[in-house]
Design a protein around this motif. Structure first.
Motif, PDB file in Angstrom:
ATOM      1  N   THR A  33       1.602  45.453 -15.829  1.00  8.18           N
ATOM      2  CA  THR A  33       1.216  44.252 -15.997  1.00  8.18           C
ATOM      3  C   THR A  33       2.433  43.355 -15.371  1.00  8.18           C
ATOM      4  O   THR A  33       3.466  43.365 -15.680  1.00  8.18           O
ATOM      5  N   LEU A  34       2.068  42.113 -14.731  1.00  5.48           N
ATOM      6  CA  LEU A  34       2.931  41.164 -14.504  1.00  5.48           C
ATOM      7  C   LEU A  34       2.673  40.193 -15.331  1.00  5.48           C
ATOM      8  O   LEU A  34       1.735  39.712 -15.557  1.00  5.48           O
ATOM      9  N   ALA A  35       3.861  39.871 -16.129  1.00  3.81           N
ATOM     10  CA  ALA A  35       3.474  38.562 -17.026  1.00  3.81           C
ATOM     11  C   ALA A  35       4.940  37.743 -17.419  1.00  3.81           C
ATOM     12  O   ALA A  35       5.958  38.293 -16.844  1.00  3.81           O
ATOM     13  N   ARG A  36       4.521  36.545 -17.876  1.00  2.00           N
ATOM     14  CA  ARG A  36       5.681  35.796 -18.419  1.00  2.00           C
ATOM     15  C   ARG A  36       5.751  35.939 -19.982  1.00  2.00           C
ATOM     16  O   ARG A  36       4.802  36.314 -20.730  1.00  2.00           O
ATOM     17  N   ASN A  37       6.890  35.519 -20.459  1.00  2.00           N
ATOM     18  CA  ASN A  37       7.024  35.711 -22.081  1.00  2.00           C
ATOM     19  C   ASN A  37       5.717  34.965 -22.676  1.00  2.00           C
ATOM     20  O   ASN A  37       5.201  35.322 -23.617  1.00  2.00           O
ATOM     21  N   SER A  38       5.550  33.938 -21.955  1.00  2.00           N
ATOM     22  CA  SER A  38       4.587  32.893 -22.687  1.00  2.00           C
ATOM     23  C   SER A  38       3.121  33.715 -22.587  1.00  2.00           C
ATOM     24  O   SER A  38       2.397  33.212 -23.226  1.00  2.00           O
ATOM     25  N   ASP A  39       2.989  34.702 -21.900  1.00  2.00           N
ATOM     26  CA  ASP A  39       1.574  35.332 -21.962  1.00  2.00           C
ATOM     27  C   ASP A  39       1.301  36.379 -22.884  1.00  2.00           C
ATOM     28  O   ASP A  39       0.501  36.962 -23.265  1.00  2.00           O
ATOM     29  N   LEU A  40       2.246  36.397 -23.705  1.00  2.00           N
ATOM     30  CA  LEU A  40       2.474  37.340 -24.787  1.00  2.00           C
ATOM     31  C   LEU A  40       0.972  37.624 -25.608  1.00  2.00           C
ATOM     32  O   LEU A  40       0.559  38.855 -25.764  1.00  2.00           O
ATOM     33  N   TRP A  41       0.545  36.505 -26.138  1.00  2.00           N
ATOM     34  CA  TRP A  41      -0.536  36.505 -27.232  1.00  2.00           C
ATOM     35  C   TRP A  41      -1.708  36.916 -26.390  1.00  2.00           C
ATOM     36  O   TRP A  41      -2.771  37.441 -26.838  1.00  2.00           O
ATOM     37  N   ASP A  42      -1.841  36.156 -25.081  1.00  2.41           N
ATOM     38  CA  ASP A  42      -3.022  36.675 -24.100  1.00  2.41           C
ATOM     39  C   ASP A  42      -2.823  38.248 -23.932  1.00  2.41           C
ATOM     40  O   ASP A  42      -3.831  38.776 -23.837  1.00  2.41           O
ATOM     41  N   MET A  43      -1.681  38.800 -23.614  1.00  4.11           N
ATOM     42  CA  MET A  43      -1.410  40.040 -23.227  1.00  4.11           C
ATOM     43  C   MET A  43      -1.975  40.846 -24.554  1.00  4.11           C
ATOM     44  O   MET A  43      -2.405  42.094 -24.354  1.00  4.11           O
ATOM     45  N   LYS A  45      -4.370  40.777 -26.469  1.00  4.98           N
ATOM     46  CA  LYS A  45      -5.636  40.930 -26.649  1.00  4.98           C
ATOM     47  C   LYS A  45      -5.951  42.015 -25.726  1.00  4.98           C
ATOM     48  O   LYS A  45      -6.905  42.811 -25.770  1.00  4.98           O
ATOM     49  N   SER A  46      -5.330  41.861 -24.571  1.00  2.00           N
ATOM     50  CA  SER A  46      -5.782  42.891 -23.250  1.00  2.00           C
ATOM     51  C   SER A  46      -5.435  44.230 -23.717  1.00  2.00           C
ATOM     52  O   SER A  46      -6.174  45.336 -23.508  1.00  2.00           O
ATOM     53  N   ILE A  47      -4.031  44.435 -24.151  1.00  4.99           N
ATOM     54  CA  ILE A  47      -3.590  45.806 -24.678  1.00  4.99           C
ATOM     55  C   ILE A  47      -4.625  46.314 -25.598  1.00  4.99           C
ATOM     56  O   ILE A  47      -5.100  47.637 -25.654  1.00  4.99           O
ATOM     57  N   ARG A  48      -4.966  45.559 -26.742  1.00  3.63           N
ATOM     58  CA  ARG A  48      -5.731  46.127 -27.881  1.00  3.63           C
ATOM     59  C   ARG A  48      -7.154  46.722 -27.114  1.00  3.63           C
ATOM     60  O   ARG A  48      -7.568  47.794 -27.680  1.00  3.63           O
ATOM     61  N   SER A  49      -7.645  45.865 -26.230  1.00  3.21           N
ATOM     62  CA  SER A  49      -9.145  46.388 -25.750  1.00  3.21           C
ATOM     63  C   SER A  49      -8.734  47.691 -24.737  1.00  3.21           C
ATOM     64  O   SER A  49      -9.454  48.572 -25.047  1.00  3.21           O
ATOM     65  N   VAL A  50      -7.484  47.693 -24.092  1.00  7.78           N
ATOM     66  CA  VAL A  50      -7.189  49.010 -23.143  1.00  7.78           C
ATOM     67  C   VAL A  50      -7.184  50.068 -24.215  1.00  7.78           C
ATOM     68  O   VAL A  50      -7.585  51.349 -23.907  1.00  7.78           O
ATOM     69  N   GLU A 154      -4.324  42.286 -16.786  1.00 10.39           N
ATOM     70  CA  GLU A 154      -3.682  40.861 -16.839  1.00 10.39           C
ATOM     71  C   GLU A 154      -4.020  40.380 -18.395  1.00 10.39           C
ATOM     72  O   GLU A 154      -4.770  40.929 -18.788  1.00 10.39           O
ATOM     73  N   PRO A 155      -3.322  39.390 -18.603  1.00  9.12           N
ATOM     74  CA  PRO A 155      -3.681  38.834 -19.798  1.00  9.12           C
ATOM     75  C   PRO A 155      -5.054  38.358 -20.164  1.00  9.12           C
ATOM     76  O   PRO A 155      -5.758  38.217 -19.124  1.00  9.12           O
ATOM     77  N   SER A 156      -5.571  38.432 -21.399  1.00  4.88           N
ATOM     78  CA  SER A 156      -6.724  38.084 -21.877  1.00  4.88           C
ATOM     79  C   SER A 156      -8.154  38.523 -20.964  1.00  4.88           C
ATOM     80  O   SER A 156      -9.093  38.002 -20.950  1.00  4.88           O
ATOM     81  N   ILE A 157      -8.261  39.785 -20.781  1.00  3.72           N
ATOM     82  CA  ILE A 157      -9.068  40.669 -20.216  1.00  3.72           C
ATOM     83  C   ILE A 157      -9.806  41.341 -21.356  1.00  3.72           C
ATOM     84  O   ILE A 157      -9.413  41.619 -22.395  1.00  3.72           O
ATOM     85  N   GLU A 158     -11.002  41.696 -21.230  1.00  9.32           N
ATOM     86  CA  GLU A 158     -11.610  42.468 -22.101  1.00  9.32           C
ATOM     87  C   GLU A 158     -12.169  43.738 -21.367  1.00  9.32           C
ATOM     88  O   GLU A 158     -12.884  43.600 -20.189  1.00  9.32           O
TER      89      GLU A 158
END
Ligand code: GDP
Ligand code: MN
Length: 349
Positions: A33-43, A45-50, A154-158
């Motif tokens: 995952t490429l992400a910014r710190n500000s992507d944490l809470w969207d990320m 959700k993605s991790i939970r789903s995976v 990516e952040p916010s995927i399901e």
């Protein structure tokens, strides 16, 4: 008579312990995952789903990459959610900045012009660095060098269905190098000269273009023009060794020299898709019907009801993008002589 509600402790003690039951057959692979710190809470959700749909049984590693330092909260929360080992990497400056052959004034003018034309991310400088990084560098980050396969998240995927078996293992056992769930048309304004650049490269390296590739997917006139079809790269499961091959690196280096990551807004999706379609054999590219997926604004939800029931899917079949006019997945089926599922042409909206 009144019934006593269950307590947290009694519920917890009944929870089946399923972590890691399929670790044995794992291949050498990681989520990335490429992400910014500000992507944490969207990320999150993605991790939970995976994790819920797949990785709780496999515990694959997860590599997080960032052009900045990940903060303590990002590391702590993601480590608590990922069942495998987590790694955090900072992107070297040379991979997230202007190469010396780029004229920055010209790049700035291009951004301003695209911003005026309201082209999506047209005015963004960081988005361009991101697309160039995903096109040419993430697979050679030191943290990625020890792995053979990657799954980009990516952040916010399901994910909407259970993943029935290990996709990494499927890739390896079937010699697949690239795979996708959603395909669509690119905005031409972001890539006006990409195909010229590609043709210049293939002209210099005809030996990189094998017989039996998937060129028909990306060109409807035998290579004359690009039809803008591409695999949506916010989801990818692929071979890192392929991306690190001389063929792919030469391709990226040649495109990068032409400057379109900065003077236009070339996306990593068309860049990866064109490489896969021209330089791989078509059997080396795989479409995952059974991986149901959402990234704003599109969903892939299997057309076949039986698959959705077997895999405990929670997606709405009507939201499936595959057979809509703006999808290229029908074209993928056609060029591979794949049989489309019953009911495929019912384009609900
Ligand atoms: P979109 O899906 O095309 O709308 O673009 P996103 O905003 O989702 O960005 C694509 C991916 O790159 C996501 O995983 C983002 O978290 C990541 N990303 C985008 N811009 C940056 C950036 O400036 N820095 C870092 N570290 N990650 C970024
Ligand atoms: Mn995204």
């Amino acid at each position: 008579a009144t019934k006593t509600p269950p307590t947290y402790d009694s519920v917890k003690s009944q929870k089946p312990q399923v972590l890691g039951t399929n670790r044995a057959g794992r291949v050498n692979a990681t989520f990335v995952t490429l992400a910014r710190n500000s992507d944490l809470w969207d990320m999150v959700k993605s991790i939970r789903s995976v994790e819920d749909r797949f990785n709780r049984d496999y515990n694959y590693d997860w590599v997080f990459l960032n052009d900045d330092d990940f903060d303590e909260e990002f590391r702590k929360v993601t480590t608590s959610l990922v069942s495998g080992t987590t790694h955090y990497g900072k992107i070297p400056k040379e991979h997230w900045s202007y190469p010396d052959w780029i004229d920055r004034d010209k790049a700035k003018e291009a951004r301003e012009e695209m911003d005026r034309k309201k082209i999506i991310y047209g005015g963004s400088e960081s988005y361009r660095h991101m697309c160039r990084y995903e096109s040419g560098f993430f697979f050679r980050h030191p943290l990625m060098m020890n792995y053979e396969y990657y799954w980009r998240v990516e952040p916010s995927i399901e994910l909407f269905c259970d993943i029935p078996s290990d996709p990494f293992r499927f890739m390896k056992e079937n010699n697949k190098k690239y795979s996708f769930v959603i395909s669509l048309y690119e905005y031409i304004e972001t890539i006006p000269t990409l195909w010229d650049s590609v043709k210049k490269f293939t002209g210099t390296h005809p030996e990189y273009i094998p017989e039996g590739n998937a060129m028909e997917f990306i060109s409807s006139d035998n290579g004359e023009t690009y039809n803008r079809c591409h695999f949506w790269s916010n989801f990818e499961i692929g071979s890192l060794e392929w991306l690190r091959s001389k063929e792919y690196i030469d391709y990226f280096t040649s495109l990068d020299k032409d400057g379109g990551f900065f003077y236009e807004r070339w996306g990593d999706a068309p860049v990866h898709s064109i490489a896969a379609s021209l330089m791989l054999k078509k059997e080396q590219i795989h479409f995952w019907n059974e991986i149901a997926y959402y990234h704003v604004p599109f969903t892939h939800c299997p057309t076949e009801e039986q698959i959705r029931l077997d895999l405990r899917c929670s997606c709405k079949p009507k939201e499936n993008f595959d057979w809509r006019d703006y999808s290229c997945t029908k074209r993928w089926y056609d060029i591979n002589n794949m049989q489309k599922p019953a009911g495929w042409s019912k384009k609900d909206d």
